[in-house]
Design a protein around this motif. Structure first.
Motif, PDB file in Angstrom:
ATOM      1  N   ALA A 181       8.729   9.426 -50.577  1.00 39.93           N
ATOM      2  CA  ALA A 181       8.820   8.309 -49.627  1.00 39.93           C
ATOM      3  C   ALA A 181       9.237   8.813 -48.244  1.00 39.93           C
ATOM      4  O   ALA A 181       8.731   8.331 -47.217  1.00 39.93           O
ATOM      5  CB  ALA A 181       9.818   7.266 -50.137  1.00 39.93           C
ATOM      6  N   LYS A 182      10.117   9.799 -48.201  1.00 44.86           N
ATOM      7  CA  LYS A 182      10.517  10.386 -46.916  1.00 44.86           C
ATOM      8  C   LYS A 182       9.363  11.155 -46.285  1.00 44.86           C
ATOM      9  O   LYS A 182       9.162  11.102 -45.066  1.00 44.86           O
ATOM     10  CB  LYS A 182      11.723  11.305 -47.115  1.00 44.86           C
ATOM     11  N   LEU A 183       8.610  11.864 -47.113  1.00 46.98           N
ATOM     12  CA  LEU A 183       7.447  12.600 -46.606  1.00 46.98           C
ATOM     13  C   LEU A 183       6.363  11.644 -46.107  1.00 46.98           C
ATOM     14  O   LEU A 183       5.688  11.920 -45.110  1.00 46.98           O
ATOM     15  CB  LEU A 183       6.882  13.510 -47.694  1.00 46.98           C
ATOM     16  N   GLU A 184       6.188  10.533 -46.798  1.00 48.06           N
ATOM     17  CA  GLU A 184       5.200   9.547 -46.359  1.00 48.06           C
ATOM     18  C   GLU A 184       5.584   8.947 -45.006  1.00 48.06           C
ATOM     19  O   GLU A 184       4.712   8.726 -44.151  1.00 48.06           O
ATOM     20  CB  GLU A 184       5.055   8.457 -47.417  1.00 48.06           C
ATOM     21  N   GLN A 185       6.872   8.718 -44.802  1.00 47.41           N
ATOM     22  CA  GLN A 185       7.320   8.226 -43.500  1.00 47.41           C
ATOM     23  C   GLN A 185       7.099   9.285 -42.426  1.00 47.41           C
ATOM     24  O   GLN A 185       6.682   8.971 -41.303  1.00 47.41           O
ATOM     25  CB  GLN A 185       8.798   7.842 -43.555  1.00 47.41           C
ATOM     26  N   LEU A 186       7.366  10.527 -42.764  1.00 49.54           N
ATOM     27  CA  LEU A 186       7.120  11.625 -41.823  1.00 49.54           C
ATOM     28  C   LEU A 186       5.641  11.707 -41.466  1.00 49.54           C
ATOM     29  O   LEU A 186       5.286  11.878 -40.290  1.00 49.54           O
ATOM     30  CB  LEU A 186       7.591  12.941 -42.447  1.00 49.54           C
ATOM     31  N   ASP A 187       4.783  11.563 -42.442  1.00 46.07           N
ATOM     32  CA  ASP A 187       3.335  11.570 -42.212  1.00 46.07           C
ATOM     33  C   ASP A 187       2.928  10.435 -41.271  1.00 46.07           C
ATOM     34  O   ASP A 187       2.148  10.630 -40.334  1.00 46.07           O
ATOM     35  CB  ASP A 187       2.614  11.448 -43.562  1.00 46.07           C
ATOM     36  N   ARG A 188       3.477   9.245 -41.495  1.00 46.42           N
ATOM     37  CA  ARG A 188       3.166   8.114 -40.614  1.00 46.42           C
ATOM     38  C   ARG A 188       3.652   8.384 -39.187  1.00 46.42           C
ATOM     39  O   ARG A 188       2.955   8.049 -38.215  1.00 46.42           O
ATOM     40  CB  ARG A 188       3.806   6.831 -41.156  1.00 46.42           C
ATOM     41  N   ASP A 189       4.815   9.007 -39.058  1.00 48.88           N
ATOM     42  CA  ASP A 189       5.346   9.304 -37.731  1.00 48.88           C
ATOM     43  C   ASP A 189       4.469  10.317 -36.999  1.00 48.88           C
ATOM     44  O   ASP A 189       4.272  10.219 -35.783  1.00 48.88           O
ATOM     45  CB  ASP A 189       6.779   9.820 -37.845  1.00 48.88           C
ATOM     46  N   PHE A 190       3.953  11.314 -37.716  1.00 47.98           N
ATOM     47  CA  PHE A 190       3.042  12.280 -37.098  1.00 47.98           C
ATOM     48  C   PHE A 190       1.754  11.583 -36.644  1.00 47.98           C
ATOM     49  O   PHE A 190       1.269  11.828 -35.534  1.00 47.98           O
ATOM     50  CB  PHE A 190       2.722  13.412 -38.077  1.00 47.98           C
ATOM     51  N   LYS A 191       1.198  10.741 -37.502  1.00 49.44           N
ATOM     52  CA  LYS A 191      -0.039  10.044 -37.134  1.00 49.44           C
ATOM     53  C   LYS A 191       0.167   9.176 -35.901  1.00 49.44           C
ATOM     54  O   LYS A 191      -0.646   9.184 -34.972  1.00 49.44           O
ATOM     55  CB  LYS A 191      -0.515   9.187 -38.311  1.00 49.44           C
ATOM     56  N   GLU A 192       1.261   8.433 -35.885  1.00 49.81           N
ATOM     57  CA  GLU A 192       1.527   7.537 -34.765  1.00 49.81           C
ATOM     58  C   GLU A 192       1.867   8.316 -33.499  1.00 49.81           C
ATOM     59  O   GLU A 192       1.398   7.995 -32.399  1.00 49.81           O
ATOM     60  CB  GLU A 192       2.690   6.606 -35.127  1.00 49.81           C
ATOM     61  N   GLY A 193       2.666   9.354 -33.638  1.00 55.36           N
ATOM     62  CA  GLY A 193       3.130  10.094 -32.476  1.00 55.36           C
ATOM     63  C   GLY A 193       2.076  10.950 -31.807  1.00 55.36           C
ATOM     64  O   GLY A 193       2.200  11.273 -30.620  1.00 55.36           O
ATOM     65  N   LEU A 194       1.035  11.329 -32.537  1.00 55.57           N
ATOM     66  CA  LEU A 194       0.042  12.252 -32.001  1.00 55.57           C
ATOM     67  C   LEU A 194      -1.319  11.621 -31.755  1.00 55.57           C
ATOM     68  O   LEU A 194      -2.219  12.283 -31.242  1.00 55.57           O
ATOM     69  CB  LEU A 194      -0.117  13.442 -32.965  1.00 55.57           C
ATOM     70  N   LYS A 195      -1.480  10.363 -32.066  1.00 58.07           N
ATOM     71  CA  LYS A 195      -2.820   9.773 -31.981  1.00 58.07           C
ATOM     72  C   LYS A 195      -3.292   9.543 -30.554  1.00 58.07           C
ATOM     73  O   LYS A 195      -4.501   9.583 -30.269  1.00 58.07           O
ATOM     74  CB  LYS A 195      -2.877   8.470 -32.780  1.00 58.07           C
ATOM     75  N   ASP A 196      -2.388   9.289 -29.602  1.00 55.89           N
ATOM     76  CA  ASP A 196      -2.794   8.938 -28.239  1.00 55.89           C
ATOM     77  C   ASP A 196      -2.280   9.930 -27.193  1.00 55.89           C
ATOM     78  O   ASP A 196      -2.054   9.572 -26.044  1.00 55.89           O
ATOM     79  CB  ASP A 196      -2.292   7.526 -27.886  1.00 55.89           C
ATOM     80  N   THR A 197      -2.102  11.189 -27.567  1.00 52.32           N
ATOM     81  CA  THR A 197      -1.618  12.177 -26.613  1.00 52.32           C
ATOM     82  C   THR A 197      -2.696  12.496 -25.571  1.00 52.32           C
ATOM     83  O   THR A 197      -3.884  12.339 -25.827  1.00 52.32           O
ATOM     84  CB  THR A 197      -1.200  13.467 -27.329  1.00 52.32           C
ATOM     85  N   LYS A 198      -2.253  12.975 -24.405  1.00 49.31           N
ATOM     86  CA  LYS A 198      -3.187  13.270 -23.311  1.00 49.31           C
ATOM     87  C   LYS A 198      -4.145  14.401 -23.655  1.00 49.31           C
ATOM     88  O   LYS A 198      -5.285  14.405 -23.216  1.00 49.31           O
ATOM     89  CB  LYS A 198      -2.405  13.631 -22.046  1.00 49.31           C
ATOM     90  N   ARG A 199      -3.656  15.367 -24.382  1.00 54.49           N
ATOM     91  CA  ARG A 199      -4.497  16.494 -24.761  1.00 54.49           C
ATOM     92  C   ARG A 199      -4.400  16.675 -26.261  1.00 54.49           C
ATOM     93  O   ARG A 199      -3.486  16.172 -26.920  1.00 54.49           O
ATOM     94  CB  ARG A 199      -4.050  17.766 -24.033  1.00 54.49           C
ATOM     95  N   LYS A 200      -5.330  17.434 -26.810  1.00 54.33           N
ATOM     96  CA  LYS A 200      -5.361  17.632 -28.257  1.00 54.33           C
ATOM     97  C   LYS A 200      -5.282  19.102 -28.660  1.00 54.33           C
ATOM     98  O   LYS A 200      -5.242  19.404 -29.853  1.00 54.33           O
ATOM     99  CB  LYS A 200      -6.644  17.017 -28.844  1.00 54.33           C
TER     100      LYS A 200
END
Length: 357
Positions: free
Chosen positions: A227-246
């Motif tokens: 459950a902690k890893l799943e939250q971490l995964d969601r945070d990565f998806k949310e935090g990196l989806k709209d960055t200026k560069r990839k």
């Protein structure tokens, strides 16, 4: 160098043969001792359905992420010990005769696989005839081709080839790996939280089969950690989806799975091994790429020298920052009570900062 390592392991295996009888006399017999000897582990342990013993399991793990995952599942029901000492680069480590004897005397060996532990198959083979259960945490995952130093073009294009399950395996189903070049495979699956979850589930299944009377506790512990890893995964998806560069530049090609899982492009200065040194032409290519893409941060890692990243950063007027492959904890990490989850969150913040500059 490779032939030396092979000879070195051969000597160790002979030493283990002399020690094995004494080791086995101290172990609780397994119901499957007369079955096939240990090879690679999977979601079913090597000796499928083997019940090791009642009480605590004696588990050896290869390096830090395997310790973190296994300990969170096992809790107080196992003695979990890391083979590779804290602060030692796992790519450089090889087992001594004493290490091999301790592995043989243990109930279980948990290792990442996919070529990360070039010594693993030799050691497991030397333990044949003992009740050792070998668990390859990455078994069943799609393992990517590694980025080798001579193949890097620094164009920003990531090799997204993910072989079908069963590709790059030997006749026994184990990943082929020699030396510390990972056999051309990228073993760093634990750096993508979504794949770390699968490794945890593989280890959980092995523990439950080895000690079925504790299976419900292992599952409960595993579910809480997942459950902690799943939250971490969601945070990565949310935090990196709209960055200026990839795209991001790293000193060591350890972040291919993380990049692929979250829509990024890793541009490594060196290949899979942190010991690899780029040529002058490759350094010029990475500098050209960095200037063309207005890169402002060059990532380096813990446990190895940052000199290459420092050189590139000075050349383009950029700064350096840590992107931690979590191959081991430093003294500073331990004194700060950091673990896999907290270090991955630091990695996320570092990436968000660099990708939004």
């Amino acid at each position: 160098m490779l032939s030396f390592k092979i000879r070195h392991l051969t000597v160790l295996s002979l030493a283990l043969t002399l020690i094995a009888a004494g080791c086995n006399s101290n172990k609780t017999p397994s119901n499957a001792e007369s079955a096939a000897p240990a090879s690679s582990g999977s979601t079913e342990p090597t000796a499928a359905g083997t019940e090791v013993k009642a009480g605590k399991l004696d588990i050896k793990v290869s390096f830090y992420p395997m310790y973190e995952f296994t300990k969170n599942i096992a809790g107080d029901l196992a003695d979990v010990e890391t083979l590779i000492p804290a602060g030692v680069e796992p790519h450089d480590w090889e087992p001594t005769a004493q290490d091999m004897a301790e592995i043989s005397a243990a109930d279980m060996l948990v290792y990442n696989g996919a070529g990360m532990e070039g010594w693993a198959q030799q050691v497991i083979g030397s333990a044949s005839g003992t009740p050792l259960i070998a668990v390859e945490a990455s078994k069943g995952l799609n393992i990517m081709e590694g980025v080798e130093e001579e193949e890097e073009d620094h164009t920003g294009a990531e090799d997204d080839h993910a072989p079908e399950e069963g590709e790059h395996t030997d006749e026994e189903g184990g990943h082929t790996d020699e030396g510390h070049d990972h056999g051309g495979l990228d073993p760093h699956v634990w750096l993508a939280p979504s794949l770390a979850i699968k490794e945890v589930q593989t280890i959980t299944a092995a523990l439950s089969a080895a000690s079925p009377e504790n299976a419900s506790t292992f599952k409960s512990n595993s579910d809480a950690y997942v459950a902690k890893l799943e939250q971490l995964d969601r945070d990565f998806k949310e935090g990196l989806k709209d960055t200026k560069r990839k795209d991001f530049i790293t000193q060591h090609a350890a972040f291919g799975y993380l990049a692929k899982e979250y829509g990024l492009t890793q541009v490594p200065i060196a290949g899979l091994s942190p010991e690899q040194e780029p040529s002058a032409a490759q350094m010029a290519g990475i500098v050209e790429f960095a200037k063309a893409h207005d890169v402002k941060t060059i990532f380096f890692e813990t446990l190895v020298s940052s000199s290459v990243a420092d050189t590139v950063a000075r050349e383009i007027g950029a700064k350096t920052a840590v992107l931690n492959p979590i191959e081991g904890l430093t003294d500073e990490d331990r004194s700060s009570n950091l673990d896999y989850l907290s270090i991955m969150r630091k990695n996320l913040e570092a990436l968000k900062t660099a990708l939004n500059e």
